[in-house]
Design a protein around this motif. Structure first.
Motif, PDB file in Angstrom:
ATOM      1  N   VAL B  30       0.856  -1.194   0.000  1.00  0.00           N
ATOM      2  CA  VAL B  30       0.000   0.000   0.000  1.00  0.00           C
ATOM      3  C   VAL B  30       0.886   1.236   0.000  1.00  0.00           C
ATOM      4  CG1 VAL B  30      -1.907  -1.134   1.232  1.00  0.00           C
ATOM      5  CG2 VAL B  30      -0.156   0.097   2.523  1.00  0.00           C
ATOM      6  N   GLU B  31       0.383   2.316  -0.659  1.00  0.00           N
ATOM      7  CA  GLU B  31       1.075   3.613  -0.561  1.00  0.00           C
ATOM      8  C   GLU B  31       0.423   4.393   0.573  1.00  0.00           C
ATOM      9  OE1 GLU B  31       2.439   2.005  -3.929  1.00  0.00           O
ATOM     10  OE2 GLU B  31       0.394   2.782  -4.087  1.00  0.00           O
ATOM     11  N   ILE B  32       1.253   5.051   1.372  1.00  0.00           N
ATOM     12  CA  ILE B  32       0.714   5.807   2.519  1.00  0.00           C
ATOM     13  C   ILE B  32       0.424   7.239   2.077  1.00  0.00           C
ATOM     14  CG2 ILE B  32       1.088   6.465   4.916  1.00  0.00           C
ATOM     15  CD1 ILE B  32       1.222   3.433   4.392  1.00  0.00           C
ATOM     16  N   VAL B  33      -0.860   7.604   2.107  1.00  0.00           N
ATOM     17  CA  VAL B  33      -1.247   8.961   1.708  1.00  0.00           C
ATOM     18  C   VAL B  33      -1.211   9.898   2.916  1.00  0.00           C
ATOM     19  CG1 VAL B  33      -3.139  10.334   0.718  1.00  0.00           C
ATOM     20  CG2 VAL B  33      -2.684   8.019  -0.142  1.00  0.00           C
ATOM     21  N   GLU B  34      -1.711   9.400   4.063  1.00  0.00           N
ATOM     22  CA  GLU B  34      -1.726  10.252   5.267  1.00  0.00           C
ATOM     23  C   GLU B  34      -1.576   9.384   6.519  1.00  0.00           C
ATOM     24  OE1 GLU B  34      -5.257  12.749   5.705  1.00  0.00           O
ATOM     25  OE2 GLU B  34      -5.165  12.367   7.858  1.00  0.00           O
ATOM     26  N   LYS B  35      -0.678   9.800   7.433  1.00  0.00           N
ATOM     27  CA  LYS B  35      -0.503   9.063   8.696  1.00  0.00           C
ATOM     28  C   LYS B  35      -1.189   9.869   9.786  1.00  0.00           C
ATOM     29  CE  LYS B  35       3.998   7.108   7.452  1.00  0.00           C
ATOM     30  NZ  LYS B  35       5.442   7.046   7.803  1.00  0.00           N
ATOM     31  N   ASN B  36      -2.297   9.341  10.330  1.00  0.00           N
ATOM     32  CA  ASN B  36      -2.985  10.045  11.416  1.00  0.00           C
ATOM     33  C   ASN B  36      -2.442   9.502  12.733  1.00  0.00           C
ATOM     34  OD1 ASN B  36      -5.055  10.835  13.334  1.00  0.00           O
ATOM     35  ND2 ASN B  36      -6.251  11.428  11.535  1.00  0.00           N
ATOM     36  N   ASP B  37      -2.151  10.394  13.704  1.00  0.00           N
ATOM     37  CA  ASP B  37      -1.518   9.861  14.927  1.00  0.00           C
ATOM     38  C   ASP B  37      -2.509   9.087  15.788  1.00  0.00           C
ATOM     39  OD1 ASP B  37      -1.285  12.979  16.841  1.00  0.00           O
ATOM     40  OD2 ASP B  37      -2.987  11.793  16.143  1.00  0.00           O
ATOM     41  N   ASN B  38      -3.765   8.951  15.309  1.00  0.00           N
ATOM     42  CA  ASN B  38      -4.676   8.069  16.070  1.00  0.00           C
ATOM     43  C   ASN B  38      -4.517   6.620  15.637  1.00  0.00           C
ATOM     44  OD1 ASN B  38      -6.026   7.676  13.682  1.00  0.00           O
ATOM     45  ND2 ASN B  38      -7.743   9.023  14.182  1.00  0.00           N
ATOM     46  N   GLY B  39      -3.559   6.372  14.732  1.00  0.00           N
ATOM     47  CA  GLY B  39      -3.262   4.980  14.348  1.00  0.00           C
ATOM     48  C   GLY B  39      -3.969   4.528  13.091  1.00  0.00           C
ATOM     49  N   TRP B  40      -4.850   5.374  12.528  1.00  0.00           N
ATOM     50  CA  TRP B  40      -5.478   5.076  11.229  1.00  0.00           C
ATOM     51  C   TRP B  40      -4.664   5.796  10.147  1.00  0.00           C
ATOM     52  CZ3 TRP B  40      -8.815   1.310  10.625  1.00  0.00           C
ATOM     53  CH2 TRP B  40      -9.704   0.967  11.661  1.00  0.00           C
ATOM     54  N   TRP B  41      -4.179   5.018   9.154  1.00  0.00           N
ATOM     55  CA  TRP B  41      -3.434   5.650   8.049  1.00  0.00           C
ATOM     56  C   TRP B  41      -4.270   5.560   6.782  1.00  0.00           C
ATOM     57  CZ3 TRP B  41       2.389   3.782   8.431  1.00  0.00           C
ATOM     58  CH2 TRP B  41       2.925   4.272   9.615  1.00  0.00           C
ATOM     59  N   PHE B  42      -4.348   6.681   6.019  1.00  0.00           N
ATOM     60  CA  PHE B  42      -5.113   6.675   4.773  1.00  0.00           C
ATOM     61  C   PHE B  42      -4.195   6.156   3.663  1.00  0.00           C
ATOM     62  CE2 PHE B  42      -8.900   7.641   2.623  1.00  0.00           C
ATOM     63  CZ  PHE B  42      -8.583   8.093   1.351  1.00  0.00           C
ATOM     64  N   ARG B  48      -7.727   1.133  -5.071  1.00  0.00           N
ATOM     65  CA  ARG B  48      -8.611   1.345  -3.911  1.00  0.00           C
ATOM     66  C   ARG B  48      -7.944   2.310  -2.927  1.00  0.00           C
ATOM     67  NH1 ARG B  48      -9.061  -3.518  -0.875  1.00  0.00           N
ATOM     68  NH2 ARG B  48      -6.925  -3.940  -1.531  1.00  0.00           N
ATOM     69  N   ARG B  49      -8.723   3.119  -2.232  1.00  0.00           N
ATOM     70  CA  ARG B  49      -8.166   4.013  -1.193  1.00  0.00           C
ATOM     71  C   ARG B  49      -9.027   3.861   0.044  1.00  0.00           C
ATOM     72  NH1 ARG B  49      -5.388   8.606  -3.984  1.00  0.00           N
ATOM     73  NH2 ARG B  49      -5.604   9.864  -2.122  1.00  0.00           N
ATOM     74  N   GLY B  50      -8.385   3.960   1.205  1.00  0.00           N
ATOM     75  CA  GLY B  50      -9.182   3.874   2.432  1.00  0.00           C
ATOM     76  C   GLY B  50      -8.273   3.845   3.650  1.00  0.00           C
TER      77      GLY B  50
END
Lengths: 22, 134
Positions: B30-42, B48-50
């Motif tokens: 997967v390519e990492i689009v956004e790293k949220n510090d709540n542990g969910w990465w977009f 597919r994206r999610g």
């Protein structure tokens, strides 16, 4: 919108991974 | 030029629980689009994206050294914005509005926090820094 992260905490690391990392 | 996104590998199968997450098979890239510090990465996986739990991913290049931040044993004061009841034995049960000290801001969104003598994991999405506006 899809860019909103889920409202619930993410799952903990899968167990076998956690053992490896700690 | 194009933005170079980091590529990570899924380390285990993941079945999504809410609409905007991604199903993953162990080994998926997967390519990492956004790293949220709540542990969910977009993430993006082919077309597919999610959202994906960071705890199910490891960097493709350097799987062993993750970019985990260092622990801060002095502790940083945070306040719980939601109560949470521990599920695993290394998690803490806290009510809303409790002041705790954050010791380790783990990338998987389960920060190590201390309340008095007790330490354990707590969801970072249920914490806000003391003094931070709501």
């Amino acid at each position: 919108s899809i860019k909103q992260p889920p409202k619930n905490p993410p799952p903990r690391p899968p167990v076998d991974v956690r053992r490896k990392r700690t | 030029g194009p933005i170079i996104l980091e590529t990570y590998r899924a380390i285990a199968d993941y079945s999504k629980c809410t609409k905007y997450e991604l199903d993953l098979q162990a080994g998926d890239h997967v390519e990492i689009v956004e790293k949220n510090d709540n542990g969910w990465w977009f993430c993006q996986c082919e077309s597919r994206r999610g959202w994906v739990p960071a705890s199910y991913l490891e960097p493709l290049e350097s799987p062993d050294e993750t970019e985990e931040p260092e622990p801060n044993y002095e502790g940083e004061l945070y306040i719980t914005t939601n109560s949470y009841t521990a599920v695993e034995d290394d998690e803490l049960t806290l009510e809303e509005g409790e002041t705790i000290e954050v010791i380790h801001k783990l990338l998987d969104g389960w920060w190590v926090v201390r309340k008095g003598e007790e330490t354990g994991h707590y969801p970072s999405m249920f914490l806000r820094a003391k003094g931070e506006k709501l």
